[in-house]
Design an enzyme around this catalytic site. Structure first.
Site, short mmCIF file in Angstrom:
data_model
loop_
_atom_site.label_atom_id
_atom_site.label_comp_id
_atom_site.label_asym_id
_atom_site.label_seq_id
_atom_site.Cartn_x
_atom_site.Cartn_y
_atom_site.Cartn_z
N TRP A 131 0.86 -1.19 0.00
CA TRP A 131 0.00 0.00 0.00
C TRP A 131 0.90 1.24 0.00
O TRP A 131 1.86 1.31 0.79
CB TRP A 131 -0.88 -0.02 1.25
CG TRP A 131 -1.81 1.15 1.38
CD1 TRP A 131 -2.55 1.73 0.39
CD2 TRP A 131 -2.08 1.88 2.59
NE1 TRP A 131 -3.28 2.78 0.91
CE2 TRP A 131 -3.01 2.89 2.25
CE3 TRP A 131 -1.65 1.78 3.91
CZ2 TRP A 131 -3.51 3.80 3.18
CZ3 TRP A 131 -2.14 2.68 4.84
CH2 TRP A 131 -3.06 3.68 4.48
N ASP A 212 -1.59 -6.31 8.50
CA ASP A 212 -2.51 -5.27 8.10
C ASP A 212 -3.75 -5.96 7.54
O ASP A 212 -3.68 -6.63 6.50
CB ASP A 212 -1.84 -4.37 7.04
CG ASP A 212 -2.67 -3.14 6.73
OD1 ASP A 212 -3.89 -3.16 7.00
OD2 ASP A 212 -2.11 -2.15 6.22
N LYS A 247 -13.73 -0.42 4.95
CA LYS A 247 -14.26 -1.13 3.79
C LYS A 247 -15.42 -2.04 4.20
O LYS A 247 -16.48 -2.00 3.58
CB LYS A 247 -13.18 -1.99 3.11
CG LYS A 247 -11.78 -1.41 3.15
CD LYS A 247 -11.56 -0.25 2.21
CE LYS A 247 -10.24 0.42 2.55
NZ LYS A 247 -9.74 1.35 1.61
C1 LMR Z 1 -6.57 2.71 -0.96
O1 LMR Z 1 -5.59 1.99 -0.91
O2 LMR Z 1 -6.97 3.23 -2.02
C2 LMR Z 1 -7.38 2.98 0.28
O3 LMR Z 1 -6.85 2.26 1.35
C3 LMR Z 1 -7.57 4.41 0.57
C4 LMR Z 1 -6.33 5.10 1.06
O4 LMR Z 1 -6.41 5.76 2.10
O5 LMR Z 1 -5.29 5.02 0.41
#
Ligand code: LMR
Length: 401
Positions: A131, A212, A247
């Protein structure tokens, strides 16, 4: 002057795309960017279970006085049950404790703050890719970040042997971040056999996992998606879990999440919570209440809980159906194999597109995705899926999978 010499910054990788999408006035625009669940009409409505709980709260919440740094005790118990099962206290000998946090990101930042104070030499191991916000959160916490290989985009393959090879260099007290389910950004998840090997390795190394779990219920189901944390809680002395209700309860803007810790013993767990509470107090003092109270009410109310589980199942099955349809359409238009997209889990998959192709999709086709090629499959609908697939096929040969 403090404010006048600042450098201009590039937009946030994910929020910047959401902003660019909002700014596009074309009626043809399609949003495959930020991770928000959308229904087949492209909408992200408030869940009926949430609406019902909010009504109940308005009528029955008697006070808005302060709680504690740990937030709502009811929420914390219900979240620990959701993660580890209703018998978690007895089953894990009182080693598990949850605190409410402002979203899953708040939980991650709390781990960073805790480490900076108590173990500043711990390195954070992140998958490559991960992420986009993992890196800035841990860097802001002042920690050293290492990467381990996870996924090969051109071949659409999990790099498990390479991952294990890299993690052999982990040191005692290092923290290894793993995505419990619905890996963001690849959708490529680990199998039970992989989790066992990782548990053995981390125990041997004395490293602590941080799982996570931002998408519990979006992969295979609420219990199935908790497989890794339940296994680790049984096999390892210590564990962090950062979980989110953004989510699975569609509570994105209300910022509802939790940091759950597992310590070696009940006594160690109580002391650990004192340190976690201190880190919270020094940062945001206490978490916001509203969304967490909504979640606690739904989880504690038999009928609302059933309604919510149905809503969650509907979101999960729609995403899975769109995966199959999208893979089929892509293959039809491009004559290439996209079966990895049908197999992957959760909101995201990655397309192997060049930056030029991604920007052409945005500028000429009004299709928005993250600049790394990550797409939010939940942004596809029965109406737009063919157009997305044919547009991607039209910009080949940039597309490699
Ligand atoms: C994403 O990965 O798009 C979501 O988790 C929103 C974010 O805060 O990045």
């Amino acid at each position: 002057m403090l404010f006048s010499g600042l450098d201009q910054l590039p937009p946030d990788v994910i929020l910047g795309i959401a902003q660019a999408y909002r700014a596009d006035s074309s009626p043809l625009k399609i949003d495959l960017g930020i991770g928000i669940y959308k229904d087949d009409q492209g909408l992200s409505p408030v869940l009926p279970s949430v609406k019902a709980a909010e009504k109940w709260l308005i009528d029955h919440q008697a006070s808005k006085s302060y709680l504690s740094s740990a937030g709502s005790p009811e929420f914390n118990t219900k979240i620990a049950e959701l993660l580890f099962g209703s018998d978690y206290e007895a089953e894990y000998d009182g080693r598990i404790r949850s605190v409410q946090t402002p979203g899953g990101s708040g939980a991650l930042r709390l781990v960073a703050d805790f480490l900076r104070t108590n173990s500043p030499t711990s390195k954070i191991w992140l998958p490559n890719p991960s992420w986009a916000t993992h890196q800035p959160i841990f860097a802001a916490g002042g920690l050293t970040i290492q990467r381990y290989p996870y996924y090969d985009l051109p071949s659409g393959r999990l790099l498990f042997d390479e991952m294990i090879g890299a993690l052999r260099a982990a040191q005692p007290n290092d923290v290894v971040v793993l995505h419990g389910c619905c890996h963001n950004p690849t959708g490529e998840d680990l199998e039970p056999s992989h989790w066992s090997i990782i548990a053995d390795l981390l125990r041997h190394k004395g490293a602590t996992p941080l799982i996570d779990l931002a998408y519990q219920g979006f992969g295979d189901g609420l219990n199935e998606d908790a497989y890794s944390i339940r296994l680790f809680a049984k096999q390892l002395p210590e564990l962090f879990v950062a979980s989110s209700c953004s989510k699975n309860f569609s509570l994105y803007r209300d910022r509802v999440g939790a940091l759950t810790t597992i310590a070696q013993s009940r006594a160690a767990s109580i002391t650990l919570q004192e340190h976690i509470a201190k880190a919270i107090r020094a940062n945001y003092s206490m978490p916001p209440d509203h969304g967490a109270s909504v979640v606690a009410h739904i989880l504690g109310h038999p009928e609302l809980r059933i309604l919510w589980e149905h809503e969650l199942e509907a979101m999960r099955t729609r995403i899975a159906a769109m995966r199959v349809l999208f893979a089929r359409e892509l293959t039809k238009y491009s004559n290439r194999d996209y079966s990895s997209i049908a197999r992957q889990k959760g909101m995201f998959s990655m397309l192997n597109l060049t930056p030029d192709a991604i920007s052409c999709l945005k500028e000429e086709h009004h299709i928005f995705m993250i600049s790394t090629g990550r797409i939010n499959v939940a942004g596809l609908t029965r109406e737009n899926v063919s157009r997305v697939a044919s547009s991607i096929a039209a910009i080949q040969p940039h597309t490699a999978i």
